[in-house]
Motif scaffolding. Structure first.
Motif, short mmCIF file in Angstrom:
data_model
loop_
_atom_site.label_atom_id
_atom_site.label_comp_id
_atom_site.label_asym_id
_atom_site.label_seq_id
_atom_site.Cartn_x
_atom_site.Cartn_y
_atom_site.Cartn_z
N GLY A 112 0.80 -1.19 -0.08
CA GLY A 112 0.13 0.21 -0.10
C GLY A 112 0.85 1.32 -0.01
N ALA A 113 2.09 1.20 0.70
CA ALA A 113 2.82 2.35 0.68
C ALA A 113 3.59 2.78 -0.56
CB ALA A 113 3.93 2.07 1.62
N PHE A 114 3.65 1.83 -1.54
CA PHE A 114 4.70 1.93 -2.83
C PHE A 114 3.47 1.78 -3.74
CE2 PHE A 114 7.71 1.00 0.54
CZ PHE A 114 8.30 2.09 0.21
N CYS A 115 2.20 1.43 -3.69
CA CYS A 115 1.39 1.43 -4.79
C CYS A 115 0.80 2.79 -5.26
CB CYS A 115 0.07 0.50 -4.36
SG CYS A 115 -1.20 0.46 -5.28
N TYR B 121 -4.17 -1.95 -10.56
CA TYR B 121 -3.26 -2.97 -11.51
C TYR B 121 -1.86 -2.60 -11.01
CZ TYR B 121 -7.49 -3.19 -14.20
OH TYR B 121 -8.77 -3.65 -14.61
N ALA B 122 -1.44 -1.23 -10.76
CA ALA B 122 -0.05 -1.09 -10.41
C ALA B 122 0.38 -1.86 -9.17
CB ALA B 122 0.19 0.23 -10.06
N SER B 123 -0.65 -2.16 -8.33
CA SER B 123 -0.40 -2.96 -7.09
C SER B 123 -0.06 -4.61 -7.27
CB SER B 123 -1.51 -2.67 -6.00
OG SER B 123 -2.66 -3.59 -6.54
N MET B 124 -0.65 -5.14 -8.40
CA MET B 124 -0.62 -6.28 -8.68
C MET B 124 1.10 -7.08 -8.69
SD MET B 124 -3.22 -7.95 -8.89
CE MET B 124 -4.19 -6.73 -7.62
N PRO B 125 1.91 -6.31 -9.28
CA PRO B 125 3.25 -6.92 -9.34
C PRO B 125 3.88 -6.65 -7.65
CG PRO B 125 3.34 -5.29 -11.22
CD PRO B 125 1.92 -5.13 -10.44
N VAL C 48 -6.80 -3.73 6.02
CA VAL C 48 -6.30 -2.57 6.81
C VAL C 48 -4.75 -2.26 6.61
CG1 VAL C 48 -5.84 -1.86 9.06
CG2 VAL C 48 -8.00 -3.06 8.69
N GLY C 49 -3.97 -3.20 6.23
CA GLY C 49 -2.82 -2.86 6.24
C GLY C 49 -2.47 -2.25 4.71
N PHE C 50 -3.27 -2.64 3.67
CA PHE C 50 -3.11 -2.10 2.46
C PHE C 50 -3.66 -0.72 2.31
CE2 PHE C 50 -4.95 -1.44 -1.92
CZ PHE C 50 -3.70 -1.64 -2.67
#
Length: 189
Positions: A14-17, A22-26, A81-83
């Motif tokens: 979540g911090a780097f998405c 779609y960008a979170s998938m990798p 919650v973490g995401f």
């Protein structure tokens, strides 16, 4: 322990998405498949597919499904919650900046600079998904044609054309499923 691992793994995602689901998938793939070996690539694609078909953001849905698979409802809560936790903090900080300073040129510059990286993340996920759809593997095999999934070769371009013509994603998914069943049953037996 698994609850903390789920929470922390999805905090990192979540911090780097930047750029949406779609960008979170990798990033999710790197955490759940490569770093922790919680899922196989096939399970990850199945979760991604389910996340695509259910209401809500893909990244949050994926976090919820991964958490559920690993640790039930408490795992789903920890992963979800973490995401969202980093996003909430970042948005609160940005809102404070906007109200306090009004002009956020440097912040806007950072976001504009992140655009190419987001496109690269989306392309990376797309390439992984294409190889899985066409060869049922994570990488293109050396024997290019012998392991090719001909049903995928037919459905992929049809689905791409339909999506580009603004056909509803639900209709594309439903139609792809029907075409897959028909081809698998009557043509490629």
């Amino acid at each position: 322990m698994i609850y903390w691992q789920l929470f922390w793994s999805f905090v990192k995602v979540g911090a780097f998405c930047v750029g949406g689901g779609y960008a979170s998938m990798p990033l999710i793939q790197a955490e759940v498949i490569e770093a922790h070996h919680w899922l196989t690539m096939q399970q990850f694609i199945d979760i991604f597919t389910i996340s695509q078909m259910t209401p809500g953001p893909i990244g949050i849905n994926a976090a919820t499904f991964v958490g559920t698979k690993l640790a039930g409802v408490p795992g789903a809560i920890c992963a979800t919650v973490g995401f969202v936790f980093p996003s909430v903090l970042i948005v609160l900080a940005l809102v404070k900046l906007v109200y306090k300073y009004g002009d956020i040129g440097p912040v806007r510059g950072v976001l504009n600079g992140l655009r190419p990286a987001v496109v690269a993340l989306i392309c990376s996920a797309g390439i992984s998904f294409i190889t899985l759809a066409l060869w049922n593997t994570e990488a293109i095999p050396k024997d290019f044609s012998s392991t090719l999934d001909y049903i995928g070769v037919i459905i992929l371009p049809l689905a791409l054309v339909a999506i580009r013509k603004k056909v509803s994603v639900i209709k594309v998914l439903f139609g792809s499923g029907i075409v897959g069943v028909l081809l698998g049953t009557f043509v490629f037996v």
